[in-house]
Design a protein around this motif. Structure first.
Motif, PDB file in Angstrom:
ATOM      1  N   ALA A   1      22.324  84.338  31.831  1.00  0.00           N
ATOM      2  CA  ALA A   1      22.811  83.139  31.144  1.00  0.00           C
ATOM      3  C   ALA A   1      21.654  82.208  30.804  1.00  0.00           C
ATOM      4  CB  ALA A   1      23.851  82.420  31.996  1.00  0.00           C
ATOM      5  N   VAL A   2      20.698  82.058  31.719  1.00  0.00           N
ATOM      6  CA  VAL A   2      19.518  81.234  31.447  1.00  0.00           C
ATOM      7  C   VAL A   2      18.745  81.825  30.270  1.00  0.00           C
ATOM      8  CG1 VAL A   2      17.274  80.493  32.355  1.00  0.00           C
ATOM      9  CG2 VAL A   2      19.313  80.289  33.778  1.00  0.00           C
ATOM     10  N   ASN A   3      18.570  83.133  30.260  1.00  0.00           N
ATOM     11  CA  ASN A   3      17.866  83.791  29.153  1.00  0.00           C
ATOM     12  C   ASN A   3      18.595  83.579  27.833  1.00  0.00           C
ATOM     13  OD1 ASN A   3      15.772  84.785  30.698  1.00  0.00           O
ATOM     14  ND2 ASN A   3      16.778  86.740  31.076  1.00  0.00           N
ATOM     15  N   LEU A   4      19.914  83.699  27.835  1.00  0.00           N
ATOM     16  CA  LEU A   4      20.701  83.494  26.625  1.00  0.00           C
ATOM     17  C   LEU A   4      20.534  82.068  26.107  1.00  0.00           C
ATOM     18  CD1 LEU A   4      22.861  84.442  24.563  1.00  0.00           C
ATOM     19  CD2 LEU A   4      24.563  83.582  26.175  1.00  0.00           C
ATOM     20  N   LEU A   5      20.635  81.083  26.999  1.00  0.00           N
ATOM     21  CA  LEU A   5      20.481  79.690  26.589  1.00  0.00           C
ATOM     22  C   LEU A   5      19.076  79.419  26.054  1.00  0.00           C
ATOM     23  CD1 LEU A   5      22.394  77.843  29.442  1.00  0.00           C
ATOM     24  CD2 LEU A   5      23.149  78.215  27.087  1.00  0.00           C
ATOM     25  N   TYR A   6      18.073  80.042  26.642  1.00  0.00           N
ATOM     26  CA  TYR A   6      16.705  79.873  26.158  1.00  0.00           C
ATOM     27  C   TYR A   6      16.549  80.502  24.767  1.00  0.00           C
ATOM     28  CZ  TYR A   6      11.632  79.920  25.977  1.00  0.00           C
ATOM     29  OH  TYR A   6      10.330  79.731  25.596  1.00  0.00           O
ATOM     30  N   MET A   7      17.118  81.681  24.571  1.00  0.00           N
ATOM     31  CA  MET A   7      16.992  82.368  23.284  1.00  0.00           C
ATOM     32  C   MET A   7      17.689  81.620  22.155  1.00  0.00           C
ATOM     33  SD  MET A   7      17.153  86.452  24.065  1.00  0.00           S
ATOM     34  CE  MET A   7      18.763  86.416  24.799  1.00  0.00           C
ATOM     35  N   ILE A   8      18.790  80.951  22.439  1.00  0.00           N
ATOM     36  CA  ILE A   8      19.481  80.219  21.377  1.00  0.00           C
ATOM     37  C   ILE A   8      18.968  78.787  21.246  1.00  0.00           C
ATOM     38  CG2 ILE A   8      21.557  81.649  21.556  1.00  0.00           C
ATOM     39  CD1 ILE A   8      22.932  79.288  22.962  1.00  0.00           C
ATOM     40  N   GLY A   9      18.001  78.409  22.067  1.00  0.00           N
ATOM     41  CA  GLY A   9      17.371  77.104  21.949  1.00  0.00           C
ATOM     42  C   GLY A   9      18.119  75.961  22.614  1.00  0.00           C
TER      43      GLY A   9
ATOM     44  N   GLY B   1       7.290  74.101  34.226  1.00  0.00           N
ATOM     45  CA  GLY B   1       7.987  74.863  35.248  1.00  0.00           C
ATOM     46  C   GLY B   1       9.412  74.399  35.540  1.00  0.00           C
ATOM     47  N   LEU B   2       9.926  73.458  34.757  1.00  0.00           N
ATOM     48  CA  LEU B   2      11.274  72.949  34.959  1.00  0.00           C
ATOM     49  C   LEU B   2      12.151  73.292  33.754  1.00  0.00           C
ATOM     50  CD1 LEU B   2      10.409  69.380  36.282  1.00  0.00           C
ATOM     51  CD2 LEU B   2      11.047  71.382  37.635  1.00  0.00           C
ATOM     52  N   ILE B   3      13.416  73.570  34.031  1.00  0.00           N
ATOM     53  CA  ILE B   3      14.378  73.807  32.966  1.00  0.00           C
ATOM     54  C   ILE B   3      14.917  72.457  32.501  1.00  0.00           C
ATOM     55  CG2 ILE B   3      16.603  74.842  32.365  1.00  0.00           C
ATOM     56  CD1 ILE B   3      16.109  76.920  34.525  1.00  0.00           C
ATOM     57  N   VAL B   4      14.889  72.232  31.190  1.00  0.00           N
ATOM     58  CA  VAL B   4      15.427  70.995  30.619  1.00  0.00           C
ATOM     59  C   VAL B   4      16.308  71.341  29.427  1.00  0.00           C
ATOM     60  CG1 VAL B   4      13.491  69.543  31.353  1.00  0.00           C
ATOM     61  CG2 VAL B   4      13.418  70.649  29.138  1.00  0.00           C
TER      62      VAL B   4
END
Length: 75
Positions: free
Chosen positions: A53-61, A68-71
């Protein structure tokens, strides 16, 4: 299992897990901190689904990595 279908409800898809993740991401967090917050959520399930899910959210921007932090990404 990215998108819901007739037989797979939204909360069990990666898109549903991503929505749950975004609702818990109120400020910059580490990956482990976000996982600790979400591990009790029934639709997240395993760490593998969390990472997908993190990868999907990153790929769609929808999210970004900063120091080093997710924002959340700027709208």
């Amino acid at each position: 299992m990215i998108l819901p279908t007739k037989h797979i409800p939204q909360n069990e898809t990666l898109l549903g897990v991503g929505a749950t993740l975004l609702s818990h991401l109120r400020g910059p967090m580490t990956v482990s901190g976000l996982w600790e917050r979400l591990r009790a959520e029934p639709n997240v399930g395993t760490f593998e689904r969390f990472v997908l899910a993190v990868n999907l959210l990153y790929m769609i921007g929808a999210i970004e990595m900063e120091n080093g932090l997710i924002v959340r990404a700027a709208p």
